[in-house]
Design an enzyme around this catalytic site. Structure first.
Site, mmCIF file in Angstrom:
data_model
loop_
_atom_site.group_PDB
_atom_site.id
_atom_site.type_symbol
_atom_site.label_atom_id
_atom_site.label_comp_id
_atom_site.label_asym_id
_atom_site.label_seq_id
_atom_site.Cartn_x
_atom_site.Cartn_y
_atom_site.Cartn_z
ATOM 1 N N ASN A 347 0.842 -1.202 0.000
ATOM 2 C CA ASN A 347 0.000 0.000 0.000
ATOM 3 C C ASN A 347 0.877 1.253 0.000
ATOM 4 O OD1 ASN A 347 -2.379 1.399 -0.067
ATOM 5 N ND2 ASN A 347 -3.163 0.647 1.879
ATOM 6 N N HIS A 378 -8.493 3.619 8.146
ATOM 7 C CA HIS A 378 -9.028 2.342 7.681
ATOM 8 C C HIS A 378 -10.456 2.102 8.168
ATOM 9 C CE1 HIS A 378 -4.866 1.162 6.571
ATOM 10 N NE2 HIS A 378 -5.475 0.334 5.750
#
Length: 500
Positions: A347, A378
């Site tokens: 990521n 998140h």
């Protein structure tokens, strides 16, 4: 004769592809996403060839790329796409009205606040269940872009150049974007569904056709006989990434479903399996879950490259690079011998965002604050917070162990290979230990999982960190003492007297 069962679906997006969903027994929201991304791939090639900067004006490119993005969002998410449009509209109002000294703060609070409210509704309204149409992914990417642009505008308009780092100076934005530029950056079809996030200046250079000039040095190409910059073709890069995407899809179809992550907390498995067997299954199940991320991110990267976005100059061998906005390095992830190496390869664009808005700007505890922001971004599933708080401990422990012991293993090639093998095993097991709560989501299964493997990494960190911290403190005190003695070699009573 009974009719064949049809799979149920709940989606706010288009139901046009429901027959395809039934045919392949795949949830409709996943079918909508995959078909839109494949359509985006072909649309990206068309956009690059027929709406290139030499054929179409900047405004046309902005309008087309934005309208296609809005259509894809509505097709996949239906009325849930309003959340994306609301956040973009809200933060544009902030951008044009806020003072440059506070624009980054207001935008950060507004974007992260709206995202968090949406994440809370997913957890507490839907009781830990994922929505059939999960709009949070695009909203998370939009939040990254909004906050990045706000900080870059603050750097370009509200700070002195000498106060900026080299990277901040490169990315600083010195004028407020127009509404069309702002919408194009956040809602373009190349990245609205799966990202990855990109920097505003890189994106605008791509739209205006200046991205090649930014990455290639003119003198090098003149030496090779070119009178002007070439237009590098992304075809090879896209083909390579589509092969990886296909392999990941096959892997996910054939392997992943045979190693469900939930089996790690199965009562029978916990009671009967040995500790070693639990670690083996943990390793297999976490590695089996990775290809779905590899698939989505690699496909998203290919879509951007097909449109001409993502060119990153030349490598040391003179080959074209198309990794400007790549989100992962699969080889480095699978062969990582340190926790940092894996974090730097997984990521990637999110890591760059966290570094630019938090780590580089935090006055205190940058590592801890960065992990906390990552967890908040998140979502609010308890498993996320178990993952990121555990990651803080293991990151600090890994750094300390590496700085204290790595140099002992560099004396010979065999020692170095042995060290690499050992650290690879520990790194991969630590990653599995950290990531599993992220995949389990809930607090109860997370506690159950950690209890089943005796909280072993937590205990190791609790032992290692205090011992090595004391050792480091003693080393610093000894070094300080030696320096003091070397600067004052003779006792004070033996020093020569000053002349009268």
């Amino acid at each position: 004769m009974a009719e064949p069962p049809t799979i149920p679906f709940r989606t706010t997006g288009s139901r046009l592809l429901h027959p395809l969903s039934v045919r392949f027994n795949v949830p409709l929201d996943q079918v909508n996403f995959a078909v839109c991304q494949l359509f985006a791939l072909f649309a990206a090639f068309w956009f690059r060839l027929y709406l290139s900067p030499s054929r179409a004006g900047v405004i046309v490119r902005h309008v087309v790329i934005t309208m296609l993005g809005i259509y894809f969002a509505i097709f996949c998410f239906g009325w849930y796409s309003l959340h994306i449009f609301i956040e973009v509209s809200l933060c544009y109002c902030i951008m044009i009205t806020a003072n440059v000294s506070n624009i980054h703060r207001y935008s950060f609070v507004a974007a992260m606040g709206y995202l968090t409210l949406c994440q809370i509704s997913r957890v507490y309204i839907f009781n830990y269940g994922l929505l059939a149409t999960d709009f949070s992914g695009p909203l998370m990417i939009v939040t990254q872009k909004i906050t990045s642009l706000a900080f870059q505008m603050h750097d370009g308009l509200g700070r002195k150049e000498e106060e900026l780092t080299v990277e901040q100076r490169r990315l600083a934005v010195s004028s407020r974007p127009t509404l069309l530029e702002y919408c194009s950056y956040h809602l373009n079809f190349l990245g609205i569904l799966a990202g990855p996030a990109s920097n505003y200046k890189d994106y605008i250079a791509f739209i205006e056709g200046n991205h090649i000039d930014m990455k290639l040095i003119e003198e090098q190409w003149k030496q090779k006989g070119f009178s002007k910059f070439p237009d590098p073709s992304p075809l090879r890069a896209v083909a390579n990434k589509m092969v990886i995407t296909f392999v990941c899809l096959v892997w996910f179809t054939l392997i992943t479903k045979n190693f469900p992550i939930s089996y790690n907390v199965d009562d029978k498995f916990i009671s009967e399996a040995s500790f070693f067997r639990k670690l083996c299954y943990l390793f297999l199940s976490v590695h089996a879950s990775r290809p779905k991320y590899y698939f989505a991110w690699t496909l998203a990267d290919a879509v951007n490259n097909a449109g001409g976005f993502g060119f990153n100059g030349l490598d040391k061998n003179g080959n074209l690079r198309w990794d400007l906005i790549s989100n992962l390095n699969i080889w480095n992830i699978e062969t990582a011998t340190s926790f940092k190496m894996c974090l730097d390869s997984w990521n990637i664009q999110t890591g760059a965002w966290l570094k630019s808005v938090c780590y580089d700007r935090a006055p205190y505890f940058p590592t801890a604050l960065t992990f906390i922001l990552s967890a908040l971004w998140h979502g609010v599933y308890p498993g996320y917070y178990f993952t990121f708080t555990t990651a803080i401990l293991i990151t600090l422990a890994a750094r300390t162990m590496r700085s204290n012991f790595r140099h002992y293993f560099l004396s010979s090639r065999k020692m170095k290979i042995g060290y690499d093998v050992m650290t690879w095993v520990f790194t991969q097991l630590a990653l599995c230990y950290i990531v599993t709560p992220f995949l389990l989501l809930g607090a109860e299964p997370t506690i159950k999982f950690y209890k089943s493997i005796y909280f072993h990494f937590h205990i190791l960190c609790a032992i290692v960190l205090p011992i090595l911290a004391v050792k480091k403190r003693k080393s610093i005190m000894q070094t300080t003492s030696l320096k003091a003695n070397s600067s004052n070699p003779a006792p004070s009573h033996q020093q020569p007297k000053k002349e009268q």
